[in-house]
Write an enzyme that holds these catalytic residues in place. Structure first.
Site, PDB file in Angstrom:
ATOM      1  CD  GLU A  10      -2.507  -1.757   1.835  1.00 40.01           C
ATOM      2  OE1 GLU A  10      -1.528  -2.513   2.043  1.00 40.01           O
ATOM      3  OE2 GLU A  10      -3.650  -1.932   2.280  1.00 40.01           O
ATOM      4  CG  ASP A  37     -11.395   4.295 -21.466  1.00 41.03           C
ATOM      5  OD1 ASP A  37     -10.451   3.582 -21.863  1.00 41.03           O
ATOM      6  OD2 ASP A  37     -12.335   3.863 -20.766  1.00 41.03           O
ATOM      7  CE  LYS A  83     -10.669  -3.715 -23.312  1.00 35.54           C
ATOM      8  NZ  LYS A  83     -10.536  -2.995 -22.031  1.00 35.54           N
TER       9      LYS A  83
HETATM   10  N1  DSN Z   1     -15.067  -5.340 -21.607  1.00 34.61           N
HETATM   11  C1  DSN Z   1     -14.285  -4.454 -22.430  1.00 34.61           C
HETATM   12  C2  DSN Z   1     -14.496  -4.680 -23.874  1.00 34.61           C
HETATM   13  O1  DSN Z   1     -14.730  -5.822 -24.238  1.00 34.61           O
HETATM   14  O2  DSN Z   1     -14.436  -3.769 -24.664  1.00 34.61           O
HETATM   15  C3  DSN Z   1     -14.495  -3.038 -22.051  1.00 34.61           C
HETATM   16  O3  DSN Z   1     -14.218  -2.883 -20.711  1.00 34.61           O
END
Ligand code: DSN
Length: 445
Positions: free
Chosen positions: A56, A199, A228
């Site tokens: 923390e 974002d 991603k």
């Molecule tokens: N769940 C994500 C997506 O599939 O785009 C977004 O948070």
């Protein structure tokens, strides 16, 4: 490839499930645009002894002892983020994208303040003020929308911002096939004195690769997930730009405080190490060509789908994802039928709303798909042609089916539909072809 010998000895049930999932990932085509395959190095860090530690606080200012090495891990992740995205400050502790976004609200707004984001059925994210999200419970959400052509209606953004004077405006989405016009959002936000938060969860890897504009010169704050297109472990990052510090000299401190003590406890140090590794990987020339190939592949896949008679929202894509509009072939609410047949045929996508969807978010009329994961496996434009053909062939198998409008009828209908398509010979044939094809494109070793 990673071995799971200890899990095999300790917990056979979990071992079998992990192996089954591994096989699923290897044998099928992963087309969900927010998914990807991390490197083995990232996975090793996720399974490392760093998971044992509590930390923390921030480097040099922890509440627990024994953090001399964790501090260095976190500082590396921070420095790499700052360099890669050209920002002044980075917080690498958010557990994922949603807490990262909630921390932005905590840092910039008071409960009840007005915020603006893209409406969820128009492609926006839950945390950008969707009515069932905490972000609309605690803040006054004024959503903006897309036009008929699928592009964000900037005239509406201007009008709503002037009328409602939001404290915070989000630029970003989860199902938007265009490049984001951060410069235009900046004009609006600056004119009403709002914070602009970009974002970039979906396009972070494309930005790093130079295949998408970087919001750093325009936004005050940038948030992203790390799993991603960035191809790291699951996780989140919040960045503060030079422009953000010029607007509010305390913004970095406010963001850090919003994460801890505002929202979270101890950071996940194994995750931080894995993020640092992913950022190092993302700084290579190899990653730059990967990011550019994602976009080339998306265009090739979109072209193939159109050649096979499918309708796409916006008639194509400018980034890594596209949306198939199933209304012409399946009527309203056909997304569930489409995603199920593709799954049986060995392709994973997600059902998604399309702009001005004639159905609902639970039974949307479109499919969202993208190329980040297939590109990681080494597929290129030629392979995308074939993937498009398989998608069209599989979707043709929905021809005899239509989602009933009566809600009670729907569940029985869907049950029977699933039983029937599980036995469909054409879908099984495609699944077999895909399995053979996938052997040529192994997951990262
Ligand atoms: N769940 C994500 C997506 O599939 O785009 C977004 O948070």
């Amino acid at each position: 490839m990673q071995k799971y010998d200890h899990i095999q000895k300790e917990d056979k049930k979990i071992y079998d499930l992990i192996l089954a999932e591994k096989k699923r990932q290897e044998d099928g085509l992963e087309l969900i645009p927010s998914e990807n395959y991390t490197s083995q190095a990232v996975m090793e860090a996720m399974g490392s002894i760093l998971t044992n530690k509590y930390s923390e606080g921030y480097a040099g200012k922890r509440y627990y002892g024994g953090n001399e090495f964790v501090d260095q891990v976190e500082l590396l992740a921070i420095e790499r983020t700052k360099k890669l995205f050209g920002v002044a400050h980075a917080n690498v502790q958010p557990y994922s994208g949603s807490p990262a976004n909630l921390a932005v609200y905590l840092a910039t707004c008071n409960p009840g303040d007005t915020v603006m984001g893209l409406n969820l059925p128009d492609g926006g994210h839950l945390t950008h003020g969707w009515k069932y999200s905490a972000t609309a419970t605690f803040y006054k959400s004024v959503p903006y929308h897309v036009k008929e052509d699928g592009r964000i209606d900037m005239d509406e953004v201007w009008a709503l911002a002037k009328e409602h004077k939001p404290k915070l405006i989000w630029a970003g989405a989860t199902a938007y096939p265009f490049m984001y016009e951060y410069d235009k959002f900046a004009e609006v936000a600056d004119s009403v004195g709002a914070y602009l938060a970009a974002d970039i969860a979906h396009v972070a890897g494309l930005i790093v690769a130079g295949a998408h504009p970087n919001p750093a010169p325009y936004a005050h704050i940038i948030t992203t997930t790390t799993h991603k297109t960035l191809r790291g472990p699951r996780g989140g990052i919040i960045m503060v730009t030079d422009k953000g510090l010029a607007k509010d000299v305390d913004l970095s401190k406010k963001i850090d405080k919003a994460i801890i003590p505002g929202l979270q406890g101890g950071p996940h140090d194994h995750q931080t190490a894995a993020i640092a590794i992913a950022l190092k990987e993302a700084s290579t020339a190899q990653f730059r060509s990967y990011g550019k190939q994602i976009v080339k592949n998306a265009k090739a896949l979109a072209d193939s789908l159109k050649r096979h008679g499918l309708k796409l929202v916006a008639d194509g894509t400018e980034n890594h994802l596209m949306l198939i509009d199933l209304v012409p072939t399946l009527g309203a609410g056909g997304g569930i039928l489409g995603s199920e047949v593709l799954e049986v045929a060995g392709m994973t996508v997600n059902k998604n709303t399309i702009p001005k969807d004639p159905s609902t978010a639970l039974f949307p009329s479109g499919l969202r798909l993208g190329t980040p994961a297939l590109t990681t496996r080494g597929m290129k434009e030629k392979e995308m042609k074939q993937v498009g053909k398989w998608i069209a062939e599989a979707l043709a198998e929905t021809e005899p089916y239509r989602l009933p409008t009566d809600m009670k009828e729907r569940s029985i209908y869907l049950e029977n539909f699933k039983k029937e398509i599980a036995k469909n010979k054409n879908l099984q044939k495609i699944r077999k072809e895909i399995k053979t094809f996938c052997k040529k494109y192994p997951l990262p070793r």
